[in-house]
Design an enzyme around this catalytic site. Structure first.
Site, mmCIF file in Angstrom:
data_model
loop_
_atom_site.group_PDB
_atom_site.id
_atom_site.type_symbol
_atom_site.label_atom_id
_atom_site.label_comp_id
_atom_site.label_asym_id
_atom_site.label_seq_id
_atom_site.Cartn_x
_atom_site.Cartn_y
_atom_site.Cartn_z
ATOM 1 N N ASN A 11 0.835 -1.158 0.158
ATOM 2 C CA ASN A 11 -0.025 -0.154 0.051
ATOM 3 C C ASN A 11 0.944 1.350 -0.019
ATOM 4 O OD1 ASN A 11 -1.949 1.874 0.404
ATOM 5 N ND2 ASN A 11 -2.414 1.309 2.432
ATOM 6 N N TRP A 12 0.894 1.912 -1.272
ATOM 7 C CA TRP A 12 2.036 3.153 -1.162
ATOM 8 C C TRP A 12 1.190 4.336 -1.054
ATOM 9 C CZ3 TRP A 12 4.366 2.401 -6.841
ATOM 10 C CH2 TRP A 12 5.219 1.325 -7.033
ATOM 11 N N LYS A 13 0.054 4.325 -0.508
ATOM 12 C CA LYS A 13 -0.859 5.503 0.140
ATOM 13 C C LYS A 13 -0.541 6.371 -1.132
ATOM 14 C CE LYS A 13 0.289 3.516 4.665
ATOM 15 N NZ LYS A 13 -0.146 3.766 6.090
ATOM 16 N N HIS A 97 -9.648 0.995 4.211
ATOM 17 C CA HIS A 97 -8.503 1.267 5.010
ATOM 18 C C HIS A 97 -8.724 2.133 5.964
ATOM 19 C CE1 HIS A 97 -4.545 2.815 6.145
ATOM 20 N NE2 HIS A 97 -3.929 1.490 5.442
ATOM 21 N N GLU A 99 -7.258 4.823 7.233
ATOM 22 C CA GLU A 99 -6.939 6.106 6.826
ATOM 23 C C GLU A 99 -8.288 6.613 6.094
ATOM 24 O OE1 GLU A 99 -3.240 5.753 5.175
ATOM 25 O OE2 GLU A 99 -2.402 4.961 7.059
ATOM 26 N N GLU A 169 -5.986 -5.024 10.170
ATOM 27 C CA GLU A 169 -5.079 -3.946 10.350
ATOM 28 C C GLU A 169 -5.567 -3.130 11.630
ATOM 29 O OE1 GLU A 169 -2.805 -2.813 6.905
ATOM 30 O OE2 GLU A 169 -4.619 -1.497 6.821
ATOM 31 N N GLY A 175 1.674 2.307 10.666
ATOM 32 C CA GLY A 175 2.816 3.263 10.520
ATOM 33 C C GLY A 175 3.223 3.953 11.870
ATOM 34 N N SER A 214 2.944 -2.127 10.304
ATOM 35 C CA SER A 214 4.373 -2.255 10.681
ATOM 36 C C SER A 214 5.040 -3.314 10.279
ATOM 37 C CB SER A 214 4.644 -1.445 11.975
ATOM 38 O OG SER A 214 3.993 -0.159 12.146
ATOM 39 N N GLY A 236 4.630 1.464 4.821
ATOM 40 C CA GLY A 236 5.794 2.107 4.983
ATOM 41 C C GLY A 236 7.132 1.161 4.153
HETATM 42 C C1 PEP Z 1 -1.194 0.351 5.747
HETATM 43 O O1 PEP Z 1 -1.114 1.474 5.752
HETATM 44 O O2 PEP Z 1 -1.800 -0.579 5.539
HETATM 45 C C2 PEP Z 1 0.147 -0.098 6.740
HETATM 46 C C3 PEP Z 1 0.084 -1.400 7.270
HETATM 47 O O3 PEP Z 1 1.022 0.700 6.939
HETATM 48 P P1 PEP Z 1 2.636 0.168 7.637
HETATM 49 O O4 PEP Z 1 2.695 -0.986 7.068
HETATM 50 O O5 PEP Z 1 3.420 1.417 7.353
HETATM 51 O O6 PEP Z 1 2.092 0.109 9.229
#
Ligand code: PEP
Length: 252
Positions: A11-13, A97, A99, A169, A175, A214, A236
């Site tokens: 997931n590049w966001k 998601h 976010e 998640e 993050g 993470s 990330g």
């Molecule tokens: C995500 O945004 O789906 C995610 C898992 O981010 P990160 O790996 O940065 O925690």
């Protein structure tokens, strides 16, 4: 041993321009062996979807969007439909998601429409669910997961449940560098699988449930080594081709 194929999704966001997406894939794709066990998905921003799909055409990697509207077209300024994504060469879509739920008001009501709309357009939905840190502290993790899963999958026929991927998640792990322990992740995923099994035992066996929060090249093998965890959604650590390739290989 589970028959479910592992899925590793990046997931590049809101990261990477078209040129940066091309540079990433030019370096990343040769790092991935042809016989990897995992299915790999890249979820770039909308503008980079088409070029990413073209780059991935002759590879094992598929491309997913990060959001879509549930209608095929209409007066919905700023939105994109499943049909438009299909035309751009997209195979899957992240939905719900945290976010999007938190910053853009994504509701369970909208998700109950988006998941079947994606399936009808032959886009694989990757439905994200997860509790906030204070909800976990209050012992509400299972209640939150049940509420989200039941509401978001309410309009999906039992026979189509195995086409959905669920991403557990926990919001407190996204993050933050604070990964759920393998036990915490597996416990929540077992609960989600039990909820699907209650609806339809075969779907409960076949549906893939992955973990996100993470995940890194350092902790991927431990998480992905768990029988109940069918893969990872990586934020990330997916922005760097070497680290994402290491995570993909950890699932193989
Ligand atoms: C995500 O945004 O789906 C995610 C898992 O981010 P990160 O790996 O940065 O925690």
């Amino acid at each position: 041993m589970s028959e479910r194929q592992p899925l590793i999704a990046a997931n590049w966001k809101m990261h990477k321009t078209v040129a940066e997406a091309e540079a990433f894939l030019g370096d990343f794709l040769p790092r991935i062996d042809d016989d990897i066990a995992a299915e790999v998905l890249i979820c770039p921003p909308f503008l980079a979807l088409r070029v990413a799909a073209e780059h991935c055409l002759r590879s094992r990697v598929r491309v997913a969007a990060q959001n879509m509207h549930f209608e095929a077209d209409g007066a919905f300024t700023g939105e994109v439909s499943a049909q438009m994504l299909r035309e751009a060469g997209v195979d899957a879509v992240l939905l719900g998601h945290s976010e999007r739920r938190r910053y853009f008001g994504e509701t369970d009501e909208a998700l109950a429409l988006k998941v079947p709309a994606a399936l009808n357009a032959r886009l694989q939905p990757i439905l994200c669910v997860g509790e906030a840190g204070d909800e976990r502290d209050r012992g509400e993790t299972e209640t939150v997961l049940r509420r989200q899963l039941e509401a978001d999958l309410a309009e999906v026929p039992d026979s189509e449940l195995p086409e959905v991927v669920v991403a557990y998640e926990p919001i407190w792990a996204i993050g933050t560098g604070r990964t759920a322990t393998p036990d915490q992740a597996e416990e929540a995923i077992d609960h989600l699988r039990q909820l699907v099994t209650t609806r339809d035992p075969e779907a409960g066996e076949r549906i893939r449930i992955i973990y996100g929060g993470s995940v890194s090249a350092e902790n991927a093998a431990e998480l992905l080594g768990r029988e109940g965890i069918d893969g990872a959604l990586v934020g990330g650590a997916s922005l760097d081709q070497a680290s994402f390739a290491d995570i993909v290989m950890a699932a193989s």
